[in-house]
Design a protein around this motif. Structure first.
Motif, PDB file in Angstrom:
ATOM      1  N   VAL A  11      17.013  57.255  32.874  1.00 41.44           N
ATOM      2  CA  VAL A  11      15.990  56.487  33.570  1.00 41.44           C
ATOM      3  C   VAL A  11      16.611  55.302  34.296  1.00 41.44           C
ATOM      4  N   THR A  12      17.594  54.673  33.677  1.00 38.61           N
ATOM      5  CA  THR A  12      18.351  53.631  34.353  1.00 38.61           C
ATOM      6  C   THR A  12      19.822  53.967  34.226  1.00 38.61           C
ATOM      7  N   ALA A  13      20.635  53.443  35.104  1.00 31.32           N
ATOM      8  CA  ALA A  13      22.061  53.741  35.066  1.00 31.32           C
ATOM      9  C   ALA A  13      22.848  52.440  35.005  1.00 31.32           C
ATOM     10  N   GLY A  14      23.489  52.187  33.868  1.00 31.73           N
ATOM     11  CA  GLY A  14      24.310  50.994  33.703  1.00 31.73           C
ATOM     12  C   GLY A  14      25.670  51.189  34.323  1.00 31.73           C
ATOM     13  N   MET A  15      26.394  50.127  34.499  1.00 26.79           N
ATOM     14  CA  MET A  15      27.716  50.196  35.099  1.00 26.79           C
ATOM     15  C   MET A  15      28.781  50.597  34.080  1.00 26.79           C
ATOM     16  N   ALA A  16      28.600  50.199  32.819  1.00 25.31           N
ATOM     17  CA  ALA A  16      29.630  50.452  31.812  1.00 25.31           C
ATOM     18  C   ALA A  16      29.560  51.896  31.332  1.00 25.31           C
ATOM     19  N   SER A  17      30.685  52.381  30.893  1.00 23.51           N
ATOM     20  CA  SER A  17      30.749  53.714  30.315  1.00 23.51           C
ATOM     21  C   SER A  17      31.441  53.623  28.969  1.00 23.51           C
ATOM     22  N   ALA A  18      30.738  54.021  27.926  1.00 18.03           N
ATOM     23  CA  ALA A  18      31.305  53.914  26.588  1.00 18.03           C
ATOM     24  C   ALA A  18      32.388  54.952  26.388  1.00 18.03           C
ATOM     25  N   THR A  19      33.462  54.535  25.776  1.00 17.42           N
ATOM     26  CA  THR A  19      34.497  55.473  25.393  1.00 17.42           C
ATOM     27  C   THR A  19      34.525  55.621  23.882  1.00 17.42           C
ATOM     28  N   ASP A  20      33.907  54.704  23.168  1.00 18.04           N
ATOM     29  CA  ASP A  20      33.842  54.766  21.719  1.00 18.04           C
ATOM     30  C   ASP A  20      32.417  55.103  21.302  1.00 18.04           C
ATOM     31  N   TYR A  21      32.201  56.365  20.979  1.00 15.45           N
ATOM     32  CA  TYR A  21      30.879  56.827  20.590  1.00 15.45           C
ATOM     33  C   TYR A  21      30.736  56.906  19.077  1.00 15.45           C
ATOM     34  N   ASP A  22      31.567  56.197  18.365  1.00  8.41           N
ATOM     35  CA  ASP A  22      31.584  56.283  16.910  1.00  8.41           C
ATOM     36  C   ASP A  22      30.213  55.995  16.295  1.00  8.41           C
ATOM     37  N   ALA A  23      29.547  54.949  16.763  1.00  5.85           N
ATOM     38  CA  ALA A  23      28.242  54.610  16.198  1.00  5.85           C
ATOM     39  C   ALA A  23      27.220  55.719  16.461  1.00  5.85           C
ATOM     40  N   LEU A  24      27.288  56.336  17.631  1.00  5.28           N
ATOM     41  CA  LEU A  24      26.373  57.437  17.927  1.00  5.28           C
ATOM     42  C   LEU A  24      26.693  58.649  17.066  1.00  5.28           C
ATOM     43  N   ARG A  25      27.964  58.933  16.869  1.00  6.62           N
ATOM     44  CA  ARG A  25      28.364  60.082  16.054  1.00  6.62           C
ATOM     45  C   ARG A  25      27.964  59.891  14.589  1.00  6.62           C
ATOM     46  N   LYS A  26      28.015  58.652  14.116  1.00  4.04           N
ATOM     47  CA  LYS A  26      27.730  58.373  12.708  1.00  4.04           C
ATOM     48  C   LYS A  26      26.249  58.161  12.417  1.00  4.04           C
ATOM     49  N   ASP A  27      25.446  57.935  13.455  1.00  4.21           N
ATOM     50  CA  ASP A  27      24.031  57.691  13.239  1.00  4.21           C
ATOM     51  C   ASP A  27      23.341  58.996  12.847  1.00  4.21           C
ATOM     52  N   SER A  28      22.684  59.005  11.696  1.00  2.00           N
ATOM     53  CA  SER A  28      22.108  60.250  11.183  1.00  2.00           C
ATOM     54  C   SER A  28      21.020  60.805  12.098  1.00  2.00           C
ATOM     55  N   ARG A  29      20.197  59.957  12.678  1.00  2.00           N
ATOM     56  CA  ARG A  29      19.152  60.467  13.573  1.00  2.00           C
ATOM     57  C   ARG A  29      19.763  61.106  14.806  1.00  2.00           C
ATOM     58  N   MET A  30      20.716  60.423  15.437  1.00  3.56           N
ATOM     59  CA  MET A  30      21.376  60.992  16.618  1.00  3.56           C
ATOM     60  C   MET A  30      21.988  62.341  16.273  1.00  3.56           C
ATOM     61  N   HIS A  31      22.739  62.369  15.179  1.00  3.78           N
ATOM     62  CA  HIS A  31      23.432  63.597  14.782  1.00  3.78           C
ATOM     63  C   HIS A  31      22.427  64.724  14.512  1.00  3.78           C
ATOM     64  N   ASN A  32      21.430  64.436  13.689  1.00  6.32           N
ATOM     65  CA  ASN A  32      20.493  65.479  13.287  1.00  6.32           C
ATOM     66  C   ASN A  32      19.681  66.021  14.455  1.00  6.32           C
ATOM     67  N   GLU A  33      19.228  65.138  15.334  1.00  5.34           N
ATOM     68  CA  GLU A  33      18.405  65.609  16.444  1.00  5.34           C
ATOM     69  C   GLU A  33      19.231  66.340  17.492  1.00  5.34           C
ATOM     70  N   LEU A  34      20.438  65.870  17.775  1.00  4.35           N
ATOM     71  CA  LEU A  34      21.280  66.598  18.725  1.00  4.35           C
ATOM     72  C   LEU A  34      21.735  67.935  18.139  1.00  4.35           C
ATOM     73  N   LEU A  35      21.998  67.970  16.839  1.00  5.25           N
ATOM     74  CA  LEU A  35      22.348  69.231  16.192  1.00  5.25           C
ATOM     75  C   LEU A  35      21.147  70.182  16.228  1.00  5.25           C
TER      76      LEU A  35
END
Length: 137
Positions: free
Chosen positions: A15-39
Motif C-alpha cells: 500500500v505504501t513503499a518505503g525507501m529502506a530495504s531490510a536485509t535482516d528479516y530475523d524478527a519476521l522469521r522468528k515471529d510465530s504469527r508471521m511464520h504460521n500464516e505464511l506457512l
C-alpha cells in the motif's frame, strides 16, 4: 513467474513503499504469527497448485495479507520491507521447503491429485489457516 500467493500478498503489503530495504528479516522469521500464516498460505498454495477441484480464496488471502502486513509493521518493519520479505525468492523457497515435507507426511504424493485434495478438504473441515484459504471449485 510469481505465484498467486506472492501477487496477492505483495498487493496487500504494498500500500505504501518505503525507501529502506531490510536485509535482516530475523524478527519476521522468528515471529510465530508471521511464520504460521505464511506457512499456512504456502500449504494452501501447494494444494491449489496440485488439486484442480480446490482453489484459493483470493479475497480472503488478500484480507489476511493486509492484516499480516499491519502485524509486521507493528514489529518495526516498513510496508516496503515486509513486501520485500514476502516477495523474496529465498523466503518463498524456504517456506516451500517446510510445506512440502509436511504435506508429504500427511500423504501428499507428487502427481497424485487426490492426495492433495484430501488434505485440502481435511484442512477445510478442521478450519485450519490453510483450510480457510481454500474453496471447492
Amino acid at each position: 513467474m510469481m505465484s498467486t500467493r506472492t501477487v496477492l500478498l505483495a498487493a496487500g503489503l504494498s500500500v505504501t513503499a518505503g525507501m529502506a530495504s531490510a536485509t535482516d528479516y530475523d524478527a519476521l522469521r522468528k515471529d510465530s504469527r508471521m511464520h504460521n500464516e505464511l506457512l499456512g498460505a504456502s500449504i494452501a498454495y501447494l494444494i491449489d497448485e496440485n488439486c484442480s477441484s480446490l482453489t484459493l480464496r483470493k479475497f480472503r488471502l488478500l484480507n489476511k495479507a493486509f492484516s499480516l502486513r499491519s502485524h509486521a509493521v507493528g514489529l518495526g518493519y516498513s510496508t516496503r520491507e515486509v513486501m520485500d520479505y514476502v516477495d523474496s525468492k529465498a523466503e518463498q523457497d524456504r517456506f516451500r521447503a517446510i510445506a512440502e515435507p509436511m504435506l508429504a507426511k500427511r500423504g501428499a504424493k507428487p502427481g497424485n491429485e487426490a492426495s492433495y485434495c484430501a488434505i485440502g478438504r481435511e484442512n477445510m473441515e478442521k478450519g485450519t489457516f490453510s483450510g480457510t484459504l481454500l474453496t471447492e471449485g
